[in-house]
Design a protein around this motif. Structure first.
Motif, mmCIF file in Angstrom:
data_model
loop_
_atom_site.group_PDB
_atom_site.id
_atom_site.type_symbol
_atom_site.label_atom_id
_atom_site.label_comp_id
_atom_site.label_asym_id
_atom_site.label_seq_id
_atom_site.Cartn_x
_atom_site.Cartn_y
_atom_site.Cartn_z
ATOM 1 N N UNK A 24 0.975 -1.153 -0.187
ATOM 2 C CA UNK A 24 0.437 0.283 -0.101
ATOM 3 C C UNK A 24 0.501 1.172 0.112
ATOM 4 N N UNK A 25 2.098 1.260 1.081
ATOM 5 C CA UNK A 25 3.141 2.053 0.534
ATOM 6 C C UNK A 25 3.697 2.662 -0.494
ATOM 7 N N UNK A 26 3.362 1.856 -1.422
ATOM 8 C CA UNK A 26 4.416 1.977 -2.848
ATOM 9 C C UNK A 26 3.146 2.344 -3.067
ATOM 10 N N UNK A 27 2.156 1.661 -3.310
ATOM 11 C CA UNK A 27 0.945 2.015 -4.256
ATOM 12 C C UNK A 27 1.060 3.611 -4.329
ATOM 13 N N UNK A 28 0.875 3.963 -3.254
ATOM 14 C CA UNK A 28 0.581 5.433 -2.734
ATOM 15 C C UNK A 28 1.669 6.464 -2.989
ATOM 16 N N UNK A 29 2.688 5.909 -2.784
ATOM 17 C CA UNK A 29 4.168 6.773 -3.452
ATOM 18 C C UNK A 29 4.897 6.969 -4.590
ATOM 19 N N UNK A 30 4.004 5.724 -5.649
ATOM 20 C CA UNK A 30 3.934 5.574 -7.199
ATOM 21 C C UNK A 30 3.088 6.488 -7.510
ATOM 22 N N UNK A 65 1.057 -0.655 -12.417
ATOM 23 C CA UNK A 65 0.357 -0.351 -13.741
ATOM 24 C C UNK A 65 0.329 -1.260 -14.415
ATOM 25 N N UNK A 66 0.258 -2.273 -14.131
ATOM 26 C CA UNK A 66 -0.086 -3.324 -14.851
ATOM 27 C C UNK A 66 -1.605 -3.256 -15.251
ATOM 28 N N UNK A 67 -2.264 -3.191 -13.715
ATOM 29 C CA UNK A 67 -3.578 -3.184 -13.072
ATOM 30 C C UNK A 67 -4.178 -2.146 -13.466
ATOM 31 N N UNK A 68 -3.124 -1.815 -13.038
ATOM 32 C CA UNK A 68 -3.721 0.788 -13.660
ATOM 33 C C UNK A 68 -3.576 0.236 -15.708
ATOM 34 N N UNK A 69 -3.687 -0.657 -16.190
ATOM 35 C CA UNK A 69 -3.911 -0.002 -17.435
ATOM 36 C C UNK A 69 -4.962 -1.360 -17.705
ATOM 37 N N UNK A 70 -5.763 -2.280 -17.008
ATOM 38 C CA UNK A 70 -6.627 -3.049 -17.238
ATOM 39 C C UNK A 70 -6.272 -4.001 -18.429
ATOM 40 N N UNK A 71 -5.067 -4.241 -18.803
ATOM 41 C CA UNK A 71 -5.765 -5.381 -20.245
ATOM 42 C C UNK A 71 -4.806 -4.323 -21.263
#
Length: 126
Positions: A24-30, A65-71
């Motif tokens: 979660x920290x990594x996601x927030x930092x990104x 990034x892959x999860x955010x791009x949704x395919x």
């Protein structure tokens, strides 16, 4: 050799999976555009018992990034984010191969400025 791995010095520092909290920290930092180097520094300062590797941080960022791009592929992601954020997007496909040949993405402020001063135009083609 096996005895050497069991010493207290080596036992305290081991490469572990990131915990849910660290993910979660990594996601927030990104989301805040913190560089992977600084994320790694944060984890090393916070958690002295675990050695988080730089590769592990990079792998987590790729998964985010892959999860955010949704395919979607990279071009589809750029077009989607541009439209979502209110940018003006023009693009052309090559008629024979249906391959993207030209793309122009403009911020709304840039569009307003070009309407105010139509004789001055600066383009960045990077």
């Amino acid at each position: 050799m096996g005895e050497q791995l069991a010493t207290s010095e080596n036992w305290q520092l081991f490469v572990a999976r990131l915990t849910e909290e660290q993910l979660q920290h990594t996601n927030q930092f990104r989301k805040s555009h913190v560089s992977p180097r600084n994320i790694l520094r944060f984890f090393r300062e916070q958690n002295t018992g675990f050695a988080v590797s730089a590769q592990k941080i990079y792998n987590v960022i790729v998964k985010i990034k892959k999860n955010r791009m949704k395919g979607r592929n990279t071009v589809e992601e750029v077009l989607s984010l541009s439209a979502e954020r209110g940018y003006t997007v023009f693009y052309r496909n090559c008629e024979e191969s249906n391959i993207l040949s030209d793309i122009v993405i403009a911020h709304p402020t840039s569009i307003a400025m070009i309407r105010m001063w139509p004789y001055v135009l600066i383009m960045d083609t990077t």
